[in-house]
Scaffold this motif. Structure first.
Motif, PDB file in Angstrom:
ATOM      1  N   ASP A 104      -7.014 107.689  28.820  1.00  0.00           N
ATOM      2  CA  ASP A 104      -8.492 107.715  29.073  1.00  0.00           C
ATOM      3  C   ASP A 104      -8.778 107.524  30.448  1.00  0.00           C
ATOM      4  O   ASP A 104      -9.808 108.360  30.929  1.00  0.00           O
ATOM      5  N   PHE A 105      -8.349 106.551  31.188  1.00  0.00           N
ATOM      6  CA  PHE A 105      -8.840 106.285  32.521  1.00  0.00           C
ATOM      7  C   PHE A 105      -8.300 107.191  33.485  1.00  0.00           C
ATOM      8  O   PHE A 105      -9.108 107.811  34.334  1.00  0.00           O
ATOM      9  N   LEU A 106      -7.039 107.898  33.165  1.00  0.00           N
ATOM     10  CA  LEU A 106      -6.753 109.094  34.179  1.00  0.00           C
ATOM     11  C   LEU A 106      -7.488 110.222  33.771  1.00  0.00           C
ATOM     12  O   LEU A 106      -8.021 110.973  34.841  1.00  0.00           O
ATOM     13  N   ASP A 107      -7.812 110.304  32.724  1.00  0.00           N
ATOM     14  CA  ASP A 107      -8.886 111.615  32.346  1.00  0.00           C
ATOM     15  C   ASP A 107     -10.075 111.429  33.157  1.00  0.00           C
ATOM     16  O   ASP A 107     -10.700 112.515  33.578  1.00  0.00           O
ATOM     17  N   ASN A 113      -4.487  98.245  23.361  1.00  0.00           N
ATOM     18  CA  ASN A 113      -5.365  98.881  23.712  1.00  0.00           C
ATOM     19  C   ASN A 113      -6.703  98.238  24.279  1.00  0.00           C
ATOM     20  O   ASN A 113      -7.625  98.653  24.685  1.00  0.00           O
ATOM     21  N   ALA A 114      -6.790  96.794  24.166  1.00  0.00           N
ATOM     22  CA  ALA A 114      -7.879  96.079  24.411  1.00  0.00           C
ATOM     23  C   ALA A 114      -7.820  95.627  25.879  1.00  0.00           C
ATOM     24  O   ALA A 114      -8.892  95.267  26.363  1.00  0.00           O
ATOM     25  N   HIS A 115      -6.667  95.916  26.482  1.00  0.00           N
ATOM     26  CA  HIS A 115      -6.599  95.626  28.004  1.00  0.00           C
ATOM     27  C   HIS A 115      -5.981  96.687  28.733  1.00  0.00           C
ATOM     28  O   HIS A 115      -5.119  97.161  28.100  1.00  0.00           O
ATOM     29  N   LEU A 116      -6.749  96.786  29.932  1.00  0.00           N
ATOM     30  CA  LEU A 116      -6.101  97.894  30.732  1.00  0.00           C
ATOM     31  C   LEU A 116      -5.952  97.326  32.366  1.00  0.00           C
ATOM     32  O   LEU A 116      -6.952  97.013  32.611  1.00  0.00           O
ATOM     33  N   THR A 117      -4.667  97.379  32.756  1.00  0.00           N
ATOM     34  CA  THR A 117      -4.659  96.634  34.119  1.00  0.00           C
ATOM     35  C   THR A 117      -4.398  97.968  34.964  1.00  0.00           C
ATOM     36  O   THR A 117      -3.612  98.515  35.045  1.00  0.00           O
ATOM     37  N   VAL A 118      -5.281  97.995  36.010  1.00  0.00           N
ATOM     38  CA  VAL A 118      -5.340  99.015  37.128  1.00  0.00           C
ATOM     39  C   VAL A 118      -5.052  98.255  37.991  1.00  0.00           C
ATOM     40  O   VAL A 118      -5.762  97.438  39.033  1.00  0.00           O
ATOM     41  N   ILE A 168     -14.331 102.661  36.687  1.00  0.00           N
ATOM     42  CA  ILE A 168     -14.258 101.581  35.531  1.00  0.00           C
ATOM     43  C   ILE A 168     -15.646 101.566  34.897  1.00  0.00           C
ATOM     44  O   ILE A 168     -15.534 101.420  33.592  1.00  0.00           O
ATOM     45  N   ALA A 169     -16.695 102.020  35.460  1.00  0.00           N
ATOM     46  CA  ALA A 169     -18.117 101.919  34.791  1.00  0.00           C
ATOM     47  C   ALA A 169     -17.978 102.936  33.834  1.00  0.00           C
ATOM     48  O   ALA A 169     -18.368 102.803  32.471  1.00  0.00           O
ATOM     49  N   ALA A 170     -17.293 104.257  33.976  1.00  0.00           N
ATOM     50  CA  ALA A 170     -17.405 105.163  33.067  1.00  0.00           C
ATOM     51  C   ALA A 170     -16.619 104.922  31.882  1.00  0.00           C
ATOM     52  O   ALA A 170     -16.730 105.095  30.611  1.00  0.00           O
ATOM     53  N   MET A 171     -15.493 104.128  32.182  1.00  0.00           N
ATOM     54  CA  MET A 171     -14.487 103.686  31.180  1.00  0.00           C
ATOM     55  C   MET A 171     -15.248 102.603  30.117  1.00  0.00           C
ATOM     56  O   MET A 171     -15.008 102.818  29.005  1.00  0.00           O
ATOM     57  N   HIS A 203     -11.175  96.186  27.832  1.00  0.00           N
ATOM     58  CA  HIS A 203     -11.207  95.242  28.934  1.00  0.00           C
ATOM     59  C   HIS A 203     -10.304  95.742  29.994  1.00  0.00           C
ATOM     60  O   HIS A 203      -9.269  95.773  29.991  1.00  0.00           O
ATOM     61  N   THR A 204     -11.105  96.442  31.163  1.00  0.00           N
ATOM     62  CA  THR A 204     -10.433  97.075  32.311  1.00  0.00           C
ATOM     63  C   THR A 204     -10.174  95.608  33.405  1.00  0.00           C
ATOM     64  O   THR A 204     -11.174  95.502  33.928  1.00  0.00           O
TER      65      THR A 204
END
Length: 299
Positions: A288-291, A97-102, A117-120, A128-129
């Motif tokens: 979370d990011f998709l939401d 959960n600490a890293h998200l690669t988009v 990304i700012a909202a995330m 960390h996105t």
């Protein structure tokens, strides 16, 4: 027929350990927030499960039977193993959960993803996105290969193996420099557009795929560039038309650097989509990011 003993559940084993340590059903009940009767019932159920009497009861308290000594040791081993299991799983979840690669295609990466990304970061500061910018075909490959947790594409073709959700809408528009002949009339027929050499994105781009599936051009591109900024500069310097996202050229049209050209009887709307692997459950930071992306579309 001899029945095999059943393994008591972790809650019952935990109560047995507490009773043995404290020497009292009532003391164990206070520690676990249970009544003495509830503790006694759990101990009896555990004894039935294992087929052994674990405690000797007396007016002065409870003590372990010889068999109970062995049961207590095994119970402590099971509880310690369960604790190690829970700690290990939590550690893996926190690491995941600490890293998200988009992975995002050009239009999404430049005009939509920064806000997401700012909202995330605001809502989930522990995540960390990282964003990787590429064309739609590359985004799909990265998600399928597990190199990106979630992707965003512009093209209409979604490979099998991926789930998808629309997060935004966009429209492709024809643009030229102010000195191009089309700028004088402000419009062009679909046949004229199809037979003209354009400055275009590279193959695999969602912009190019949508344009080609709508207009079916007969002329090869004048130039192929993988940067929207470079394409806009080439439109002016080469005095050639291009097809780009309305999001990407809105400020250029407003400031007069580019001129939007309408196509008689033709429009090129498109949907911008999130994609993710069907093999991976959509949860944690990906969800979370998709939401965030979805709710911004609904505003």
């Amino acid at each position: 027929m001899t029945l095999s003993p059943r393994v008591p559940d972790l809650a019952a084993l935990d109560v047995i350990v507490s009773v043995a340590r404290l020497g009292s059903m009532s003391a164990a009940g206070r520690e676990h927030g249970l009544s003495q009767q509830a503790v006694s019932a759990r101990v009896r159920a555990a004894e039935r499960d294992v087929g052994l009497r674990v405690f000797d009861r007396s007016s002065s308290g409870v003590g372990l039977t010889p068999e109970g000594v062995a049961v207590l040791e095994w119970a402590e081993n099971v509880l310690n193993a369960a604790e190690r299991f829970g700690t290990g799983v939590n550690s893996l979840l926190q690491e995941e959960n600490a890293h998200l690669t988009v992975a995002a295609s050009m239009t999404v990466a430049e005009h939509l993803a920064p806000g997401w990304i700012a909202a995330m970061g605001s809502r989930h500061p522990g995540v960390h996105t990282r964003m990787r910018l590429m064309n739609s075909a590359e985004v799909s490959r990265h998600v399928l290969d597990g190199l990106a947790d979630i992707g965003f594409v512009e093209g209409p073709d979604i490979p099998s193996g991926l789930d998808t959700r629309v997060v935004a809408t966009d429209e492709l528009v024809v643009v030229t420099g102010p000195n191009h002949p089309w700028a004088a009339t402000g419009s062009v027929t679909a046949a004229e557009l199809a037979s003209s050499a354009l400055v275009q994105r590279e193959p695999g781009s969602g912009t190019r795929t949508t344009f080609e599936s709508t207009v079916h051009p007969s002329e090869p591109p004048l130039l192929e560039l993988n940067s929207v900024t470079a394409i806009k500069a080439a439109v002016v310097s080469a005095n050639a038309p291009s097809v780009l996202s309305s999001l990407a050229v809105a400020s250029d049209i407003r400031d007069g650097r580019l001129v939007q050209i309408s196509i008689d009887g033709v429009s090129m709307p498109r949907q911008l989509r999130a994609i993710w692997s069907k093999q991976e459950p959509l949860r944690g930071p990906r969800r979370d990011f998709l939401d965030i992306a979805t709710e911004r579309r609904e505003r």
